[in-house]
Design an enzyme around this catalytic site. Structure first.
Site, PDB file in Angstrom:
ATOM      1  N   CYS A   1      26.269  -1.648  74.735  1.00 14.73           N
ATOM      2  CA  CYS A   1      27.109  -2.454  73.834  1.00 14.73           C
ATOM      3  C   CYS A   1      26.325  -3.081  72.688  1.00 14.73           C
ATOM      4  O   CYS A   1      26.917  -3.592  71.748  1.00 14.73           O
ATOM      5  CB  CYS A   1      27.819  -3.551  74.624  1.00 14.73           C
ATOM      6  SG  CYS A   1      26.654  -4.689  75.381  1.00 14.73           S
TER       7      CYS A   1
ATOM      8  N   CYS B   1      26.456  -6.429  82.322  1.00 11.62           N
ATOM      9  CA  CYS B   1      26.184  -7.593  81.477  1.00 11.62           C
ATOM     10  C   CYS B   1      25.270  -8.592  82.178  1.00 11.62           C
ATOM     11  O   CYS B   1      24.565  -9.359  81.531  1.00 11.62           O
ATOM     12  CB  CYS B   1      27.479  -8.303  81.097  1.00 11.62           C
ATOM     13  SG  CYS B   1      28.754  -7.206  80.482  1.00 11.62           S
TER      14      CYS B   1
HETATM   15 FE1  FES Z   1      27.710  -6.414  76.191  1.00 10.74          FE
HETATM   16 FE2  FES Z   1      28.758  -7.759  78.188  1.00 10.74          FE
HETATM   17  S1  FES Z   1      29.762  -6.315  76.908  1.00 10.74           S
HETATM   18  S2  FES Z   1      26.738  -7.728  77.569  1.00 10.74           S
END
Ligand code: FES
Length: 125
Positions: free
Chosen positions: A33, A102
């Site tokens: 992400c 995460c």
């Molecule tokens: Fe990137 Fe949670 S979506 S750390």
């Protein structure tokens, strides 16, 4: 759906910020992400005497960083190195399956900060 604890820490995270003269710094970027967590530590007598973090990320990343820094504070370096994402997720009251990744950011950033501290100690010798 996030647990009550996650939402609490997301809204009011502990240990947010930066330590200017930190003894060790670790930064991890999630390749999926792109979110990042940076951890700053102060070390005294082989224990984490101060700890702060900066996270650019989701609620799970921020609450994980808050709880990771709380769990590491005051711990011996050898104990802090044993922190795992599983322990963090448990303390958070669980995370949705697609948010487990995460929780790795802060734990890994903490380990990098400890590594950085040790590297600096070796250089100073
Ligand atoms: Fe990137 Fe949670 S979506 S750390």
């Amino acid at each position: 759906m996030y647990s009550k604890k996650v939402m609490q820490l997301f809204k009011n995270p502990k240990n947010v910020g930066e330590i200017k003269n930190a003894d060790g710094v670790g930064k991890i970027r999630n390749p999926v992400c792109g979110d990042t967590t940076e951890v700053f530590i102060k070390v005294k007598d082989n224990r984490i005497s101060g700890i702060k973090f900066k996270t650019l990320g989701c609620a799970a990343a921020i609450s994980s960083a808050s709880i990771t820094t709380e769990m590491a504070k005051g711990k011996k370096l050898s104990e802090a190195e044993k922190l795992t994402k599983e322990k963090v997720v448990k303390q958070l009251g669980g995370l949705p399956e697609n948010k487990i990744h995460c929780s790795v950011l802060a734990v890994d950033a903490l380990k990098e900060a400890i590594k950085d501290y040790k590297k600096r100690c070796l250089k100073a010798k």
